[in-house]
Enzyme design. Sequence first.
Site, PDB file in Angstrom:
ATOM      1  N   PRO A   5       0.865  -1.277  -0.013  1.00 29.95           N
ATOM      2  CA  PRO A   5       0.022   0.037  -0.013  1.00 29.95           C
ATOM      3  C   PRO A   5       0.921   1.240   0.029  1.00 29.95           C
ATOM      4  O   PRO A   5       1.787   1.301   0.643  1.00 29.95           O
ATOM      5  CB  PRO A   5      -0.799   0.026   1.383  1.00 29.95           C
ATOM      6  CG  PRO A   5      -0.769  -1.472   1.640  1.00 29.95           C
ATOM      7  CD  PRO A   5       0.453  -1.816   1.319  1.00 29.95           C
ATOM      8  N   GLU A   6       0.494   2.152  -0.792  1.00 33.66           N
ATOM      9  CA  GLU A   6       1.245   3.335  -0.840  1.00 33.66           C
ATOM     10  C   GLU A   6       0.308   4.646  -0.520  1.00 33.66           C
ATOM     11  O   GLU A   6      -0.790   4.198   0.084  1.00 33.66           O
ATOM     12  CB  GLU A   6       1.760   3.702  -2.287  1.00 33.66           C
ATOM     13  CG  GLU A   6       2.532   2.668  -2.937  1.00 33.66           C
ATOM     14  CD  GLU A   6       3.036   2.861  -4.387  1.00 33.66           C
ATOM     15  OE1 GLU A   6       3.128   3.904  -4.795  1.00 33.66           O
ATOM     16  OE2 GLU A   6       3.103   1.592  -5.080  1.00 33.66           O
ATOM     17  N   HIS A  58      -3.759 -15.478   9.864  1.00 33.68           N
ATOM     18  CA  HIS A  58      -2.967 -14.465   9.555  1.00 33.68           C
ATOM     19  C   HIS A  58      -3.522 -13.184  10.173  1.00 33.68           C
ATOM     20  O   HIS A  58      -2.962 -12.207  10.058  1.00 33.68           O
ATOM     21  CB  HIS A  58      -2.843 -13.878   7.993  1.00 33.68           C
ATOM     22  CG  HIS A  58      -2.326 -15.037   7.172  1.00 33.68           C
ATOM     23  ND1 HIS A  58      -1.264 -15.925   7.570  1.00 33.68           N
ATOM     24  CD2 HIS A  58      -3.083 -15.936   6.274  1.00 33.68           C
ATOM     25  CE1 HIS A  58      -1.085 -16.979   6.575  1.00 33.68           C
ATOM     26  NE2 HIS A  58      -2.093 -17.013   5.756  1.00 33.68           N
ATOM     27  N   ARG A  76       2.468 -11.645   5.710  1.00 29.71           N
ATOM     28  CA  ARG A  76       3.867 -11.244   5.578  1.00 29.71           C
ATOM     29  C   ARG A  76       4.430 -10.999   6.863  1.00 29.71           C
ATOM     30  O   ARG A  76       5.671 -11.197   7.051  1.00 29.71           O
ATOM     31  CB  ARG A  76       4.486 -10.520   4.312  1.00 29.71           C
ATOM     32  CG  ARG A  76       3.861 -11.037   3.049  1.00 29.71           C
ATOM     33  CD  ARG A  76       4.578 -12.225   2.387  1.00 29.71           C
ATOM     34  NE  ARG A  76       5.862 -12.028   2.362  1.00 29.71           N
ATOM     35  CZ  ARG A  76       6.800 -11.391   1.083  1.00 29.71           C
ATOM     36  NH1 ARG A  76       5.785 -11.040   0.076  1.00 29.71           N
ATOM     37  NH2 ARG A  76       7.862 -11.139   1.016  1.00 29.71           N
ATOM     38  N   ARG A 111      21.058  15.233  -5.741  1.00 31.19           N
ATOM     39  CA  ARG A 111      21.121  13.931  -5.527  1.00 31.19           C
ATOM     40  C   ARG A 111      21.474  13.235  -7.035  1.00 31.19           C
ATOM     41  O   ARG A 111      20.722  13.432  -8.033  1.00 31.19           O
ATOM     42  CB  ARG A 111      19.843  13.178  -5.256  1.00 31.19           C
ATOM     43  CG  ARG A 111      19.507  13.716  -3.745  1.00 31.19           C
ATOM     44  CD  ARG A 111      18.135  13.051  -3.279  1.00 31.19           C
ATOM     45  NE  ARG A 111      17.753  13.872  -2.152  1.00 31.19           N
ATOM     46  CZ  ARG A 111      17.865  13.328  -0.944  1.00 31.19           C
ATOM     47  NH1 ARG A 111      18.403  12.329  -0.726  1.00 31.19           N
ATOM     48  NH2 ARG A 111      17.580  14.158   0.066  1.00 31.19           N
TER      49      ARG A 111
END
Length: 289
Positions: A2-3, A94, A113, A152
């Site tokens: 998820p972003e 889970h 996970r 950068r």
Amino acid sequence: MPELPEVETVVRDLRAAGVANAVIDECRFYWPKTAACLPPEQFAAALCGRTVVAVSRRAKYIVLSLDDGRALLIHLRMTGKLRLEPLPAKPLPHDRAQLIFADGRALVFNDTRTFGRFQLADTVTGTLANIGPEPLDDAFTADVLAARLHSRRRAVKPVLLDQSVVAGIGNIYADESLFAARIHPERPAASLTRREMVRLHAAIRATLARAIQANGTTLGSATTNFYSVAGRRGSNADNIRVFRRHGQPCPCCGTTIRRAVVGGRGTHFCPTCQPRRRPNPSSPVSPLS
Ligand SMILES: [Zn+2]
């Protein structure tokens, strides 16, 4: 994973479900590592009796602000999901943690996970001090983006994924934003021209805003994919133009979309729309003025 748009969708769903104002009667951890920084018993004791006063988002964190001034931060990481259920919550495989509310509901954290984390923050700004600006805030201008990129030398794709540079962008929206801005993902961030910085800034904001409107991106049907509260799918997959579409024609020019590994991450782009060379070598490498 998820972003920003997916986490924002979860936050809006939690708010709509009335989680702000809920009183936490009890907290249970079924996977001790889900409780970050504190032993699970101590973590649970700190939440017991607290009222959630607000639900918000910072970067990819869900922020439950508590009435003692602290905040419960939830990071979904790869496969974390939240669901609200009437008590007693039916246990599912889970399930890693449960917040039991006094209103007779449980907020259940399911995480195949096991990378997802609950964290207790004295202050959100202090705990998340190293995270960069929110890309949808008014204060995030093209100047701000340019100032953060111009020194950068790394490829622009991994720089966009660096949460200390800009908050909330992950693999899907980095690829989609670079495609929309017509910038090759391997271009050094510092090599972007002023015009490209402006295009990238607009592309990031438009890409994220459109994804929020569509309640995030759910790709495929695996249970480990993104689902918001109550198992709702996001419909932003319809807006995806390059991510995991390698081998298919570019929606703009028809060139076959390619996949490369950039900064260790699978990266998708159109070699024609996103040329590798810098468009105008005489253009100055500097932040916007
Ligand atoms: Zn193209």
